[in-house]
Design a protein around this motif. Structure first.
Motif, PDB file in Angstrom:
ATOM      1  N   THR A 152       2.944   5.968 -14.101  1.00 20.59           N
ATOM      2  CA  THR A 152       2.967   4.966 -15.167  1.00 20.59           C
ATOM      3  C   THR A 152       3.335   3.584 -14.627  1.00 20.59           C
ATOM      4  O   THR A 152       3.279   2.596 -15.360  1.00 20.59           O
ATOM      5  CB  THR A 152       3.970   5.351 -16.264  1.00 20.59           C
ATOM      6  N   ALA A 153       3.721   3.502 -13.355  1.00 22.25           N
ATOM      7  CA  ALA A 153       4.110   2.229 -12.736  1.00 22.25           C
ATOM      8  C   ALA A 153       3.013   1.744 -11.801  1.00 22.25           C
ATOM      9  O   ALA A 153       2.192   2.522 -11.309  1.00 22.25           O
ATOM     10  CB  ALA A 153       5.424   2.386 -11.975  1.00 22.25           C
ATOM     11  N   ALA A 156       0.832  -1.206   0.000  1.00 18.87           N
ATOM     12  CA  ALA A 156       0.000   0.000   0.000  1.00 18.87           C
ATOM     13  C   ALA A 156       0.865   1.254   0.000  1.00 18.87           C
ATOM     14  O   ALA A 156       0.566   2.233  -0.710  1.00 18.87           O
ATOM     15  CB  ALA A 156      -0.922  -0.011   1.209  1.00 18.87           C
ATOM     16  N   ALA A 157       1.962   1.239   0.784  1.00 23.55           N
ATOM     17  CA  ALA A 157       2.854   2.404   0.818  1.00 23.55           C
ATOM     18  C   ALA A 157       3.552   2.589  -0.516  1.00 23.55           C
ATOM     19  O   ALA A 157       3.697   3.716  -1.009  1.00 23.55           O
ATOM     20  CB  ALA A 157       3.884   2.230   1.939  1.00 23.55           C
ATOM     21  N   LEU A 158       3.993   1.477  -1.116  1.00 22.58           N
ATOM     22  CA  LEU A 158       4.641   1.553  -2.439  1.00 22.58           C
ATOM     23  C   LEU A 158       3.662   2.063  -3.490  1.00 22.58           C
ATOM     24  O   LEU A 158       4.018   2.888  -4.339  1.00 22.58           O
ATOM     25  CB  LEU A 158       5.182   0.181  -2.844  1.00 22.58           C
ATOM     26  N   THR A 159       2.438   1.578  -3.434  1.00 23.62           N
ATOM     27  CA  THR A 159       1.423   1.998  -4.412  1.00 23.62           C
ATOM     28  C   THR A 159       1.138   3.490  -4.293  1.00 23.62           C
ATOM     29  O   THR A 159       1.040   4.201  -5.304  1.00 23.62           O
ATOM     30  CB  THR A 159       0.130   1.188  -4.215  1.00 23.62           C
ATOM     31  N   ALA A 160       1.014   3.975  -3.061  1.00 23.59           N
ATOM     32  CA  ALA A 160       0.755   5.403  -2.849  1.00 23.59           C
ATOM     33  C   ALA A 160       1.903   6.243  -3.397  1.00 23.59           C
ATOM     34  O   ALA A 160       1.688   7.296  -4.016  1.00 23.59           O
ATOM     35  CB  ALA A 160       0.553   5.680  -1.360  1.00 23.59           C
ATOM     36  N   GLY A 161       3.124   5.772  -3.183  1.00 24.12           N
ATOM     37  CA  GLY A 161       4.283   6.517  -3.670  1.00 24.12           C
ATOM     38  C   GLY A 161       4.376   6.532  -5.179  1.00 24.12           C
ATOM     39  O   GLY A 161       4.668   7.572  -5.792  1.00 24.12           O
ATOM     40  N   THR A 162       4.133   5.384  -5.821  1.00 25.14           N
ATOM     41  CA  THR A 162       4.215   5.329  -7.282  1.00 25.14           C
ATOM     42  C   THR A 162       3.095   6.130  -7.938  1.00 25.14           C
ATOM     43  O   THR A 162       3.310   6.799  -8.948  1.00 25.14           O
ATOM     44  CB  THR A 162       4.163   3.871  -7.781  1.00 25.14           C
ATOM     45  N   GLU A 163       1.894   6.078  -7.378  1.00 22.92           N
ATOM     46  CA  GLU A 163       0.789   6.851  -7.948  1.00 22.92           C
ATOM     47  C   GLU A 163       1.058   8.349  -7.868  1.00 22.92           C
ATOM     48  O   GLU A 163       0.638   9.109  -8.742  1.00 22.92           O
ATOM     49  CB  GLU A 163      -0.514   6.515  -7.224  1.00 22.92           C
TER      50      GLU A 163
END
Length: 850
Positions: A701-702, A689-696
Motif C-alpha cells: 500500500t506504500a 529501487a531497493a526501497l521500492t522492491a521492499g515496500t512492494e
C-alpha cells in the motif's frame, strides 16, 4: 389571450423547442444531482440495514472527535465477557472492520484506487451479515474471502492467492469464498473476510475489537437489551440498538457526502443560470420581431396586461414543458454523472434510482420560475408597443435615462458583489455563511458585468474582428459590424458563454497556482530526499515500512510523521490537525521557524507542543501559554507552547507533538508520510529501487517517490480534480454555444431581406456562410475575453487569504490562450446550422420578405 399564446408557440415550434432545450438541460442536471445522491444515500441505508439484520444491539467506542479518514477508536476485548453474562443475550461476538489493502498474486491492486478496502472478521451464526454466493467462510489462518464484485473486477478465482495488508506486513491467503451483502452495489469498495484472530493480528488489534454485535434472546426487545447492556458497560463505549446504529451510520454518510450533492447542484444551477441568458435573449429577439403583431393586438383592443400575460403564458408553458422533460432527463443525467464520477475513480455504492418528491417539486419550480423571471423584462417591453406599430415599422427608442440607469445598476451590483466576496473571504462567521457570501457576490458581479457589457461590445468586437478583417477583408468587416449593430443582443449572447468560461478560467488559474505552490514547497523543504507515502496519496501507511526502510543499505535516516484530528478545548467547535514527528525530522524537512528552532524540536517534551503561526494567531497563543486538546479516545492532554513554525508547511498541520503522546493520547501508530535521507556516497536511484522492491513485497500500500515524482503525483491529483470540474462545466458551455446558434438563427430570420440584398449584389453562398461563422466567432471571443478576465479576477481574490499558507497565484498564459482559440472554434461549430440556412435563402423570396 391564453389560447393566442399557445397558438403563437405552436406557430413557432422550432423556436420554442430551442428555448425549451436550455430549460431541459439545466433542470435535468439539477434533478440528476438529486437522483444520484439520493440513490447513493439509499444504497448506504440498505448496506447498513443489511449488515445488522441479525443483530439487536451494537457496542462501539465513543468517538468525540471525528477523523477525516473515518477511523474510530477500538474497545477492549475483555468487554465481551460482560456482554455474554448479561440476561437476555442469546449470542455476542466481537469483530474487526478496518481499512486495508488487497493485491492479487501478480501484485496488482484489487478494487478502485480511491475506493475503500475493508478487512473484516467472520461472525458466528445469525450475526453474520455477508452471504456466501460461492465457497465458504475462512476457517483457518491461511484462508480469506472477498466480495463477489471485487473478485469479478480483478478476475479472481477460488483457490487463488490474495495478499492482504493492514498495519502489519502483507500476508498471503487462499481464497475460499465470494460474498455478497444484500442487493446494493458496493461501488468500488471491497471487503475481505478473515478469521477473527487473523484479522486482529494483521490490523495490530490483538485484544481489541472495532465492534461487539449482540443478538437478543427470544422475547427480549432491542430496547430492553440495550438498557441491560448499558448498565455493565463503561462510559467510554456507546451502546445502541441495531436500528439506532444504522440510522447514525446513514446520517454520518449524509454529512460526509453532503458536499457531493452541493457541488453537483452548484454546477447544475450554473447550467440553469446560463440557460436563463439564452431564454432572456430568445424572448428579447422574438418580442422585437413581433412588434407588428403586438401593435395589431393593441389596435384590436388588447390591453397592456393582456399582452404581458400572453408572453408570460408562453414562458410558463416553455418552462413547464422543459421541467417535465428535465425530470425525465434527470434519470439519464444521474447515470451520466455516476459514470463520470466512476471514470475519475469516485465509485460510490448505488441501488435502484431514487426519485424523491422533493426532486420533482424543485425541478418544476426551477424550470417555471427561471423561465418566467428570464422572460419578464422582454414581456414588459412588449407592453410598451403602441397601436401605431401595426401600421409601420417601429423600433422602441433607447433613452439616455435608461442607459444611465443600466450603467448605475451595473456599477452598484459590481461593487456590492465585490464587497460580499471580500467579506466572505476576510470576515468572520461560519464556513457556510461565508461561502454563501462569496457565491452571492460572484453572481452579483456577473450580473453587473452583463448589464455593462453592451458598452464593451464595440471595442471588444473590433479587437476580436481585427484578424478576421485582415484575413477576409469585406466579409470579415461585415461580420464585425453585424456584431456591433445590436450590442445588447451580442452582449447577452456572449454573457452565457462568459459565465462558463469564467469558471473554467478560474479553475485553470487557481489550479496552476496550487500546483506551482506545491512544487515550490517541495523544492524548498524536501530537497534531495525520498518520500514513502500511501499509493492513494492520503491514507496512512504501516509503521513497519519506516523500520524496514532504515535497514536498506545506503539509507542514512528515516524521519516519520503521524497525524490525527483533535478538538481544541475551550474553543467551541474548533478542530486542529495534530502531527507527531520523530526528533530528526529537521534533517529531512526544512522548517521555517517563527519562534524557536531545531533544538526546540529535538528537545520537545511530552507536555510541550510546537504550533503553526496561523494557529497561534487564531487562538491568541504565545510561547509559554498552555492549551488542551481532546483526542478521539477521550484523552485531554495539556500542552505548553514551545515554539512556532510557518503554517505554509502543511505537512505538520497546526500542532506538533511527540510520537509518544500521539500513541498514548491519540491512539495513532501509523505513519502519514516518511522522509528518507540517502547517504552522501550512496546512489539515490539504487537506494530508491531497493526501497521500492521492499515496500512492494512487504507493504504494497506504500510507494517510494523522489522529489520530482512527488511533485508529479501532487500535480496529477490536482489535474484529476480540475478535469472533473471541466467535465461538469461542459453542459453549461454546450448551452451557451446553443445560445449563440439560436441567436444567429433568429437574427437570420430577422435579416432575411438584408441577406437577400447581399446575395443580389453579388455575395456568394460561401461568403454568406463565412460571414455568419465570423459573427459567431466574434461573439464567442467577446464572451471568452470577458469570462477569462472575470475568472482571473476571481482567482486573484480567492487567492489573497491563502498567501499566508504559502499559496502563490500563477497565470498559465498558454492555457488561457488555448481557451480563446477553443472558444473561437466553438463559435464556428455553433454557426454551422444557421450559416447553412442563411446561404440557402432564395434571393427573390428574401427580397420580397417583410
Amino acid at each position: 389571450m391564453t389560447g393566442l399564446a399557445i397558438k403563437s408557440l405552436w406557430a413557432r415550434k422550432a423556436r420554442a423547442l430551442a428555448t425549451t432545450f436550455a430549460v431541459v438541460i439545466g433542470v435535468a442536471f439539477v434533478a440528476g444531482s438529486y437522483v444520484l445522491t439520493d440513490t447513493i444515500f439509499a444504497a448506504f441505508d440498505e448496506i447498513f440495514s443489511e449488515s445488522l439484520k441479525g443483530t439487536s444491539v451494537v457496542i462501539t467506542a465513543q468517538n468525540p472527535v471525528k477523523q477525516e479518514n473515518g477511523e474510530v477508536p477500538t474497545i477492549p476485548a475483555s468487554l465481551l465477557a460482560r456482554v455474554k453474562r448479561t440476561p437476555g443475550v442469546a449470542l455476542a461476538s466481537g469483530s474487526i472492520f478496518t481499512p486495508g489493502g488487497f493485491f492479487d498474486a501478480e501484485g496488482d491492486a484489487v478494487g478502485a484506487k480511491f475506493a475503500p478496502k475493508f478487512i473484516s472478521s467472520t461472525l458466528p451464526g445469525r450475526l453474520e451479515s455477508l452471504t456466501y454466493v460461492e465457497g465458504h467462510p475462512p476457517r483457518g489462518p491461511t484462508e480469506a474471502s472477498i466480495d463477489e464484485a471485487a473478485a469479478e473486477d480483478a478476475g479472481l478465482e477460488l483457490g487463488e492467492k490474495l495478499r492482504i495488508v493492514g498495519q502489519a506486513r502483507a500476508s498471503r491467503f487462499r481464497l475460499v469464498g465470494f460474498t455478497q451483502l444484500g442487493n446494493a452495489s458496493f461501488g468500488g469498495a471491497s471487503i475481505a473476510q478473515l478469521t477473527l484472530p487473523e484479522a486482529q493480528r494483521i490490523t495490530h488489534k490483538r485484544g481489541r475489537f472495532d465492534q461487539i454485535s449482540v443478538a437478543a434472546g427470544k422475547g427480549v426487545s432491542e430496547a430492553t437489551l440495550k438498557r441491560r447492556v448499558e448498565r455493565v458497560m463503561p462510559r467510554s463505549v456507546r451502546v445502541e440498538t441495531a436500528q439506532e446504529n444504522a440510522d447514525r451510520g446513514s446520517e454520518e454518510i449524509r454529512d460526509n457526502l453532503g458536499f457531493l450533492q452541493t457541488i453537483l447542484l452548484v454546477f447544475g444551477f450554473v447550467a440553469v443560470f446560463v440557460g436563463a441568458f439564452l431564454i432572456f435573449n430568445t424572448f428579447s429577439i422574438t418580442v422585437a420581431q413581433r412588434v407588428t403583431e403586438f401593435g395589431l393586438l393593441r389596435t384590436l383592443g388588447a390591453s397592456r396586461p393582456q399582452i404581458l400575460g400572453s408572453v408570460l403564458v408562453e414562458a410558463v408553458a416553455i418552462g413547464l414543458l422543459g421541467a417535465l422533460l428535465g425530470i425525465g432527463g434527470g434519470y439519464v443525467m444521474a447515470l451520466l454523472l455516476n459514470a463520470l464520477l466512476t471514470a475519475f475513480g469516485v465509485d460510490l455504492p448505488t441501488t435502484s434510482l431514487v426519485m424523491e418528491s422533493r426532486t420533482i417539486v424543485v425541478a418544476l419550480l426551477v424550470g417555471v420560475v427561471v423561465t418566467s423571471v428570464s422572460s419578464m423584462v422582454p414581456a414588459l417591453r412588449s407592453t410598451r408597443v403602441p397601436p401605431i406599430a401595426a401600421l409601420r415599422a417601429y423600433a422602441p427608442p433607447t433613452s439616455r435615462r435608461r442607459r444611465f440607469v443600466y450603467a448605475a445598476l451595473s456599477a452598484l451590483l459590481g461593487l456590492a458583489g465585490l464587497a460580499a466576496v471580500l467579506v466572505g473571504l476576510f470576515g468572520n462567521g461560519g464556513a457556510g455563511a461565508r461561502a454563501g457570501l462569496i457565491g452571492g457576490g460572484a453572481v452579483a458581479i456577473v450580473f453587473g458585468v452583463s448589464l455593462f457589457s453592451p458598452r464593451l461590445v464595440p471595442p471588444l468586437a473590433t479587437i476580436a474582428g481585427w484578424p478576421l478583417e485582415r484575413l477576409r477583408r469585406l466579409t470579415g468587416r461585415l461580420a464585425r459590424e453585424n456584431s456591433q449593430r445590436n450590442p445588447g443582443r451580442t452582449a447577452v449572447t456572449a454573457a452565457a458563454l462568459m459565465i462558463g468560461l469564467a469558471l473554467v478560467a478560474f479553475v485553470t488559474v487557481f489550479a496552476a497556482g496550487l500546483k506551482s505552490s506545491v512544487a515550490q514547497v517541495i523544492d524548498e523543504n524536501f530537497e534531495g530526499g525520498l518520500v514513502i507515502q500511501n499509493t492513494d496519496g492520503f491514507s496512512p501507511i504501516p509503521a513497519g515500512a519506516a523500520a524496514a526502510a532504515r535497514r536498506v543499505p545506503g539509507v542514512e535516516l528515516v524521519a516519520t510523521i503521524r497525524a490525527t484530528e483533535a478538538g481544541l478545548l475551550g474553543a467551541s467547535g474548533s478542530k486542529a490537525k495534530v502531527s507527531a514527528a520523530t526528533p530528526d525530522i529537521g534533517s529531512a524537512v526544512e522548517i521555517e521557524w517563527k519562534q524557536g528552532g531545531p533544538r526546540t524540536l529535538r528537545r520537545l517534551r511530552d507536555d510541550e507542543a510546537v504550533v503553526s503561526n496561523s494557529f497561534a494567531s487564531a487562538h491568541g497563543l504565545e510561547v509559554g501559554d498552555e492549551f488542551r486538546l481532546l483526542g478521539q479516545t477521550g484523552a485531554r492532554p495539556s500542552f505548553r507552547v514551545a515554539g512556532e513554525f510557518d503554517s505554509k508547511l502543511g505537512v505538520f498541520g497546526s500542532v506538533l507533538v511527540t510520537q509518544a503522546v500521539m500513541r498514548r493520547a491519540f491512539d495513532q501508530t501509523e505513519d502519514t508520510i516518511d522522509f528518507v535521507i540517502v547517504k552522501r556516497k550512496a546512489n539515490p536511484e539504487k537506494v530508491q529501487a531497493a526501497l521500492t522492491a521492499g515496500t512492494e513485497r512487504a507493504f504494497p500500500t506504500a510507494e517510494v517517490l523522489n522529489q520530482q515524482e512527488l511533485k508529479e503525483t501532487r500535480e496529477e491529483q490536482v489535474d484529476q480534480l480540475v478535469n472533473l470540474f471541466y467535465a461538469l462545466l461542459i453542459l453549461a458551455i454546450v448551452i451557451s454555444l446553443f445560445g449563440i446558434a439560436n441567436t444567429l438563427a433568429l437574427s437570420i430570420h430577422e435579416r432575411t431581406r438584408e441577406l437577400g440584398m447581399l446575395r443580389a449584389i453579388g455575395m456568394s453562398r460561401r461568403q454568406v456562410r463565412t460571414m455568419i461563422r465570423y459573427e459567431a466567432v466574434i461573439t464567442a471571443l467577446i464572451g471568452a475575453i470577458l469570462g477569462i478576465t472575470l475568472g482571473m479576477i476571481f482567482a486573484a481574490l480567492i487567492g489573497q487569504p491563502l498567501k499566508d499558507e504559502g499559496f502563490t497565484l500563477s497565470y498559465p498564459i498558454g492555457s488561457l490562450l488555448v481557451l480563446l482559440v477553443l472558444a473561437g472554434l466553438a463559435g464556428v461549430l455553433a454557426a454551422i446550422p444557421p450559416a447553412r440556412r442563411a446561404s440557402r435563402l432564395n434571393v427573390l423570396d428574401a427580397l420580397q420578405y417583410e
